[in-house]
Design an enzyme around this catalytic site. Sequence first.
Site, PDB file in Angstrom:
ATOM      1  N   TYR A 280       0.843  -1.195   0.000  1.00 47.82           N
ATOM      2  CA  TYR A 280       0.000   0.000   0.000  1.00 47.82           C
ATOM      3  C   TYR A 280       0.890   1.261   0.000  1.00 47.82           C
ATOM      4  CZ  TYR A 280      -2.973   3.561   2.260  1.00 47.82           C
ATOM      5  OH  TYR A 280      -3.630   4.720   2.589  1.00 47.82           O
TER       6      TYR A 280
ATOM      7  N   SER B  57      -3.304   9.947  10.412  1.00 48.44           N
ATOM      8  CA  SER B  57      -4.453   9.095  10.773  1.00 48.44           C
ATOM      9  C   SER B  57      -5.668   9.998  10.867  1.00 48.44           C
ATOM     10  CB  SER B  57      -4.216   8.434  12.129  1.00 48.44           C
ATOM     11  OG  SER B  57      -2.961   7.793  12.153  1.00 48.44           O
ATOM     12  N   SER B  58      -6.526   9.953   9.847  1.00 45.27           N
ATOM     13  CA  SER B  58      -7.685  10.844   9.861  1.00 45.27           C
ATOM     14  C   SER B  58      -8.939  10.072  10.256  1.00 45.27           C
ATOM     15  CB  SER B  58      -7.848  11.543   8.505  1.00 45.27           C
ATOM     16  OG  SER B  58      -8.672  12.677   8.667  1.00 45.27           O
TER      17      SER B  58
END
Length: 271
Positions: free
Chosen positions: A139, A168-169
């Site tokens: 990824y 990190s949302s």
Amino acid sequence: MMSKPFKRLLITGAAGRLGRVLRAEMQACAEVLRLTDIADMGNAAPHEELVRCDLANIADVLPLAEGVDAIIHAGGVPLENTFDLILKGNIVGTYNVYEAARQHGVKRVIYTSSNHAIGFYDRTETIDASVPHRPDSLYGVSKCFAEDLGRYYWDKFGIESVNIRIGSSFEEPLDRRMLATWLSFADFARIVERALHAPRVGHMIVYGMSDNRETLWDNHLASSLGYVPKDSADEYREKVMANTPRLDPNEPAARYHGGNFAGAGHFEDAQ
Ligand code: 15L
């Protein structure tokens, strides 16, 4: 009524976690939002055009960019997965989006890159956006590909890109690592808005993080964007410390920027 800055924006991945934030927040920027996803996006509001398609299918992707002022490319596979799915969703899909931009004269692409492009840096190192890629997963490799593809389209065709390496949302930080990597949804919308409006961006990489006291990344190379985060993971510090375990700091998941992605084995071995 005041006219909006853009006539039409294309948002890929509109049914995803961040795509839904963009769908709600970017309507202030454009008269029309053209939204696409492989998954169902529900019903179209009057200012929306919904086109369901697979980004890996170039014949479907090319027409998406017609009549579009800028593209926010948030579509693709959002986590580690099989090479086949990463290849189709993130590598072929991103190529198709840039080709659509080139063939229809779209001058700017905002790309939701990820910290996993640099996830194998050690947490003792604070890095800026000029460091070599160090992906922690396939990824992550696909995010590196997309950042480099954007550089190629800038150098050769003058298509600008802002690559937002998102930490990190989530609604709120979910573990101790996110005290450093968290990007609130509101700050995510702020950084995308700056990436759309900044007069010149060339090919830019910026870290997508809120105003967290602990930090792994240094955004000075993108200061011309004028992105000023307003939220902070520190508001959640006590809650996170109380509810989540302390990891051994030498364990790969705690040691590297990419957390679990760096700590995990090869995805297909586990299947
Ligand atoms: C990502 O790139 C993922 O899309 C997201 O789900 C999180 O895992 C995030 O990275 C993270 O590093 O926390």
